[in-house]
Design a protein around this motif. Structure first.
Motif, PDB file in Angstrom:
ATOM      1  N   ASP A 112      34.340  32.592  63.001  1.00 36.39           N
ATOM      2  CA  ASP A 112      33.461  33.290  64.671  1.00 36.39           C
ATOM      3  C   ASP A 112      34.727  34.703  64.610  1.00 36.39           C
ATOM      4  N   LEU A 113      35.509  34.910  63.521  1.00 38.70           N
ATOM      5  CA  LEU A 113      36.034  36.075  64.518  1.00 38.70           C
ATOM      6  C   LEU A 113      35.415  37.339  63.056  1.00 38.70           C
ATOM      7  N   TYR A 114      34.751  36.479  62.326  1.00 40.47           N
ATOM      8  CA  TYR A 114      33.760  37.628  61.495  1.00 40.47           C
ATOM      9  C   TYR A 114      33.179  38.836  62.078  1.00 40.47           C
ATOM     10  N   THR A 115      33.665  40.241  62.288  1.00 39.13           N
ATOM     11  CA  THR A 115      33.318  41.034  62.986  1.00 39.13           C
ATOM     12  C   THR A 115      33.486  42.308  62.102  1.00 39.13           C
ATOM     13  N   PRO A 116      32.286  43.404  62.072  1.00 38.43           N
ATOM     14  CA  PRO A 116      33.221  44.144  61.789  1.00 38.43           C
ATOM     15  C   PRO A 116      34.323  44.778  61.544  1.00 38.43           C
ATOM     16  N   PRO A 117      35.064  45.659  62.453  1.00 39.88           N
ATOM     17  CA  PRO A 117      36.680  45.426  62.469  1.00 39.88           C
ATOM     18  C   PRO A 117      37.091  44.664  61.231  1.00 39.88           C
ATOM     19  N   VAL A 118      36.857  43.571  61.129  1.00 38.10           N
ATOM     20  CA  VAL A 118      38.260  42.559  60.577  1.00 38.10           C
ATOM     21  C   VAL A 118      36.813  42.808  58.877  1.00 38.10           C
ATOM     22  N   ALA A 119      36.016  43.145  58.959  1.00 36.07           N
ATOM     23  CA  ALA A 119      35.825  43.460  58.240  1.00 36.07           C
ATOM     24  C   ALA A 119      36.224  44.593  57.416  1.00 36.07           C
ATOM     25  N   ALA A 120      36.448  45.844  57.982  1.00 35.49           N
ATOM     26  CA  ALA A 120      36.839  47.287  57.403  1.00 35.49           C
ATOM     27  C   ALA A 120      38.611  47.029  57.463  1.00 35.49           C
ATOM     28  N   TRP A 121      39.060  46.127  58.431  1.00 35.44           N
ATOM     29  CA  TRP A 121      40.687  45.848  57.791  1.00 35.44           C
ATOM     30  C   TRP A 121      40.611  45.568  56.354  1.00 35.44           C
ATOM     31  N   TRP A 122      39.785  44.282  56.189  1.00 39.66           N
ATOM     32  CA  TRP A 122      40.314  43.396  54.361  1.00 39.66           C
ATOM     33  C   TRP A 122      39.608  44.749  53.846  1.00 39.66           C
ATOM     34  N   THR A 123      38.961  45.611  54.232  1.00 46.72           N
ATOM     35  CA  THR A 123      38.507  47.408  53.462  1.00 46.72           C
ATOM     36  C   THR A 123      40.051  47.488  52.816  1.00 46.72           C
ATOM     37  N   VAL A 124      40.493  48.059  54.279  1.00 43.59           N
ATOM     38  CA  VAL A 124      41.278  48.979  54.285  1.00 43.59           C
ATOM     39  C   VAL A 124      42.704  48.386  53.221  1.00 43.59           C
ATOM     40  N   PHE A 125      43.034  47.744  53.914  1.00 46.23           N
ATOM     41  CA  PHE A 125      43.939  46.504  53.208  1.00 46.23           C
ATOM     42  C   PHE A 125      44.320  46.557  51.859  1.00 46.23           C
ATOM     43  N   THR A 126      42.986  45.700  51.307  1.00 49.00           N
ATOM     44  CA  THR A 126      42.879  45.624  49.998  1.00 49.00           C
ATOM     45  C   THR A 126      42.899  47.465  49.593  1.00 49.00           C
ATOM     46  N   ALA A 127      42.448  48.029  49.986  1.00 50.27           N
ATOM     47  CA  ALA A 127      42.282  49.342  48.895  1.00 50.27           C
ATOM     48  C   ALA A 127      43.447  50.219  48.941  1.00 50.27           C
ATOM     49  N   VAL A 128      44.557  49.895  49.945  1.00 49.44           N
ATOM     50  CA  VAL A 128      46.221  50.708  49.858  1.00 49.44           C
ATOM     51  C   VAL A 128      46.775  49.710  48.794  1.00 49.44           C
ATOM     52  N   VAL A 129      46.511  48.211  48.605  1.00 47.26           N
ATOM     53  CA  VAL A 129      47.400  47.668  47.485  1.00 47.26           C
ATOM     54  C   VAL A 129      46.648  47.468  46.814  1.00 47.26           C
ATOM     55  N   VAL A 130      45.383  47.112  46.730  1.00 48.97           N
ATOM     56  CA  VAL A 130      45.393  47.334  44.955  1.00 48.97           C
ATOM     57  C   VAL A 130      45.584  48.666  44.280  1.00 48.97           C
ATOM     58  N   GLN A 131      45.303  49.698  45.237  1.00 45.55           N
ATOM     59  CA  GLN A 131      45.825  50.978  44.266  1.00 45.55           C
ATOM     60  C   GLN A 131      47.303  51.388  44.166  1.00 45.55           C
ATOM     61  N   GLY A 132      48.336  50.597  45.174  1.00 44.85           N
ATOM     62  CA  GLY A 132      50.063  51.203  45.660  1.00 44.85           C
ATOM     63  C   GLY A 132      50.588  50.092  44.208  1.00 44.85           C
ATOM     64  N   VAL A 133      49.392  49.483  43.457  1.00 41.99           N
ATOM     65  CA  VAL A 133      50.672  48.034  43.038  1.00 41.99           C
ATOM     66  C   VAL A 133      50.689  48.786  41.402  1.00 41.99           C
ATOM     67  N   PRO A 134      49.731  49.696  40.782  1.00 44.92           N
ATOM     68  CA  PRO A 134      50.355  50.145  39.167  1.00 44.92           C
ATOM     69  C   PRO A 134      50.908  50.365  39.403  1.00 44.92           C
ATOM     70  N   PHE A 135      51.214  51.704  40.700  1.00 44.70           N
ATOM     71  CA  PHE A 135      52.132  52.329  40.659  1.00 44.70           C
ATOM     72  C   PHE A 135      53.486  52.112  41.455  1.00 44.70           C
ATOM     73  N   LEU A 136      53.996  50.881  41.676  1.00 46.03           N
ATOM     74  CA  LEU A 136      54.857  49.995  42.297  1.00 46.03           C
ATOM     75  C   LEU A 136      55.487  49.569  40.755  1.00 46.03           C
ATOM     76  N   MET A 137      54.810  48.801  40.114  1.00 44.53           N
ATOM     77  CA  MET A 137      55.196  48.516  38.994  1.00 44.53           C
ATOM     78  C   MET A 137      56.060  49.491  37.788  1.00 44.53           C
ATOM     79  N   LEU A 138      54.772  50.512  37.444  1.00 42.43           N
ATOM     80  CA  LEU A 138      55.832  51.704  36.494  1.00 42.43           C
ATOM     81  C   LEU A 138      57.105  52.243  37.464  1.00 42.43           C
ATOM     82  N   GLY A 139      56.277  51.956  38.550  1.00 40.69           N
ATOM     83  CA  GLY A 139      57.781  52.430  39.464  1.00 40.69           C
ATOM     84  C   GLY A 139      59.110  51.767  39.255  1.00 40.69           C
ATOM     85  N   THR A 140      59.421  50.812  39.927  1.00 36.02           N
ATOM     86  CA  THR A 140      59.730  49.452  39.078  1.00 36.02           C
ATOM     87  C   THR A 140      60.839  49.532  37.769  1.00 36.02           C
TER      88      THR A 140
END
Length: 331
Positions: free
Chosen positions: A39-67
């Motif tokens: 019931d919580l499925y709405t376009p804003p929820v889908a947009a939240w998942w998209t932004v969240f996933t994009a930020v994390v997936v792009q950032g993890v490789p550089f986080l690994m390299l930096g550490t």
């Protein structure tokens, strides 16, 4: 030697597998998350998942390299290297220490104990503090991550380098002119200690695990906060800030303090804040690695509350001014 190589290989396998597992979970979650929300499925929820996933997936490789780089420097670069590199005159040592952040990277969490260790070994406080600010802000991993987050915008990478380096050097010089010894805890010079436990390889493994898990947690929290900010905050509220150049810069400068995003990944968070001006996003990337809540707590615990309050407040002001000036010039 063989045990050390095996230890490092096993650690790298764990880190890579953990990173891949995190990316897989987030990718699957981004696809199935809205459907599982029922019931919580709405376009804003889908947009939240998209932004969240994009930020994390792009950032993890550089986080690994930096550490990886940060742990290797902490374990294998002798601390006497810094004392030999820096001039004796504090005013001259400050720009050298600030520029050393380009070739001697480290995460912001590790920069505080490194600066404390340098002071204990006779490095001028002004130079140690300049290195504390520059190392997590202008190292190669951060600059490459910024270029990936802002494709086709080399001016943003140059602006981040110049504004961050200027902030570190100015803060070092301000300490030379106005800093007081009583603002720092009394300490005695200490001799270098031999590595304990598993030797330098064990120190490398411990630092790698700590930095990756610690910074990874802040990356996830920062990505979630950025996604929530983009979806929840009404457009009318953002228009109040985005319509004013000064208010937008100040808002993101404050947001950088609160989110505590790792410097290896904050460029991806800044890139996701597309409603704000380039200068405001530059301020987010310059302030974050130098002043945030976790750094203020670390500085208070290491150098004392009096130092942390004065130094953090002044650094925030200098970082914002540097961002505005460099952004006006280059962006």
């Amino acid at each position: 030697m063989a045990d050390g190589i095996w230890l490092v290989a096993r650690t790298l396998v764990y880190i890579v597998l953990g990173g891949l597992a995190l990316i897989t979970v987030l990718t699957v979650g981004s696809v199935l998350g809205p459907m599982l929300a029922l019931d919580l499925y709405t376009p804003p929820v889908a947009a939240w998942w998209t932004v969240f996933t994009a930020v994390v997936v792009q950032g993890v490789p550089f986080l690994m390299l930096g550490t990886l780089v940060s742990a290797a420097i902490a374990a294998f670069v002798p601390e006497r290297f810094f004392t030999r590199l820096l001039p004796r005159n504090p005013a001259l040592a400050v720009p050298v220490a600030g520029a050393a952040g380009v070739v001697l990277p480290g995460c912001e969490c590790a920069s505080v104990p490194v600066a404390d260790s340098l002071m204990r070994r006779g490095v001028a406080p002004a130079a140690a503090l300049a290195f504390l600010l520059s190392a997590p802000a202008i190292n190669p991993v951060v600059l490459v991550a910024t270029s990936i987050a802002f494709p086709g915008q080399p001016a943003m990478v140059a602006a981040r380098l110049l504004a961050s380096l200027a902030t570190a050097v100015v803060m070092g010089w301000l300490w030379v002119r106005f800093g007081r010894e009583e603002w720092l805890p009394q300490r005695r010079p200490t001799a270098s200690k031999a590595p304990s436990g598993g030797g330098r390889w064990g120190e490398f493994r411990s630092g790698l695990q700590h930095d990756f898990l610690h910074a990874g947690g802040f990356l996830v929290v920062g990505a979630a906060a950025a996604a929530t900010f983009n979806i929840v905050v009404p457009r009318s509220v953002l228009d109040v800030f985005t319509g004013s150049a000064w208010l937008s810069v100040l808002l993101l400068a404050v947001l950088a303090v609160v989110l505590c995003v790792c410097s290896e990944a904050d460029a991806f968070v800044a890139a996701s804040l597309s409603g704000f001006s380039p200068t405001a996003r530059l301020a987010f990337m310059v302030v974050g690695p130098m002043v945030d809540l976790k750094l203020i707590a670390l500085q208070a615990g290491t150098f004392g509350r009096a130092f942390a309050v004065r130094f953090s407040a002044m650094t925030w002001v200098v970082a914002v001014v540097s961002s505005v000036l460099v952004g006006w010039w280059l962006l």
